[in-house]
Design an enzyme around this catalytic site. Sequence first.
Site, mmCIF file in Angstrom:
data_model
loop_
_atom_site.group_PDB
_atom_site.id
_atom_site.type_symbol
_atom_site.label_atom_id
_atom_site.label_comp_id
_atom_site.label_asym_id
_atom_site.label_seq_id
_atom_site.Cartn_x
_atom_site.Cartn_y
_atom_site.Cartn_z
ATOM 1 N N SER A 125 0.832 -1.207 0.000
ATOM 2 C CA SER A 125 0.000 0.000 0.000
ATOM 3 C C SER A 125 0.860 1.248 0.000
ATOM 4 O O SER A 125 1.968 1.258 0.573
ATOM 5 C CB SER A 125 -0.850 -0.019 1.271
ATOM 6 N N TYR A 149 -1.570 0.304 10.347
ATOM 7 C CA TYR A 149 -1.808 -0.373 9.071
ATOM 8 C C TYR A 149 -0.591 -0.230 8.159
ATOM 9 O O TYR A 149 -0.074 -1.221 7.625
ATOM 10 C CB TYR A 149 -3.068 0.197 8.379
ATOM 11 N N LYS A 153 2.085 -3.254 6.839
ATOM 12 C CA LYS A 153 2.444 -3.570 5.442
ATOM 13 C C LYS A 153 3.964 -3.448 5.253
ATOM 14 O O LYS A 153 4.586 -4.258 4.571
ATOM 15 C CB LYS A 153 1.694 -2.634 4.486
#
Length: 330
Positions: A125, A149, A153
């Site tokens: 991402s 988040y 990743k």
Amino acid sequence: MTKASTAGTKTVLVCGGAGYIGSHMCKALARRGYAPVVYDNLSTGHGHAVKWGPLVVGDLLDPATLALAFATYRIDAVMHFAARSIVSESVRDPASYYRDNVVGTLNLLDAMRRAGVHQLVFSSSAAVYGCPAYTPIDEAHPCQPITPYGWSKRAAESAIEAYCKAYALSAASLRYFNAAGADADGEIGEEHDPETHLIPNIVAAALSGSEVRIFGDDYPTPDGTCVRDYVHVEDLCDAHLLALDHLSSAPGWHVFNLGSGSGHSVGEVLAACRARCNGAPDAAVVARREGDPAILVAGNAAARTQLRWEPRRSLTECVDSALRWHGRAQ
Ligand code: UDP
């Protein structure tokens, strides 16, 4: 040695293949002559979105079921979409994000090692970059995530990169900007619950006659609303197929940004929907959403030159296909 499946057909384990991007990927793989096998815990994905191959209901946190999937199917390569992906939730509940996105990925990497599977395409991402120091953001931009988040990743990427160096894994990490749109045939689409993303929220409001919230109009952008790089889900799938091919000719670790390279403001997305829906939906400007940078646009030269990827579908196609899908699903 990579195990072969039935002669000529490559079998791809699609972790998270019942989800939004994963289900589109399965359709694209099947179209290209691959055999997709879905591995999904159905926590956010949908059994009805698995149409192009078998479904193994399993969790990445369950190594026994994962090993069984590799033992049952002769897997040639893995595409890994399975993750938690709601940024605000990751701030409230980082434990789940590190566990599912990092430990889950480690379990997958270890299962691949044990099964002798050496090719991985990983869904990453733009959140790994954090606040943009410059725009467009290329792959050389520093990675300083600002949310659990984004860190989850980045941590998963770092593990994959180390496995590539130590264990002869070949992997491509594809850093998505704003995935959008739906299957051109209307068979599958974006079905999140809760839905946090702009395009499905605008489309749902237009179709239901309700109001969409705009999170801030006082950003330093031409119309004051945030600018994002919307990339059609089918263009993303094209990039995954090219990345998988690339791993055969260029083994090792690769990172590619996947974005259209063009930015559109929230106001422009709203206008694109209104142009199709007799002026709907109504919109109300509310406070900024925490952690939203003003502008996020991908520098996509690496994917264009090394993968020969060409994002072909416009913002209008993202909105139109989302309208078709949500209209049909209502
Ligand atoms: N946004 C909005 N209303 C919504 C959902 C999103 O104004 O109902 C804005 C959000 O603040 C951001 C942009 O739309 O500026 C894209 O948000 P989205 O959640 O779709 O993707 P993100 O960029 O967060 O990955």
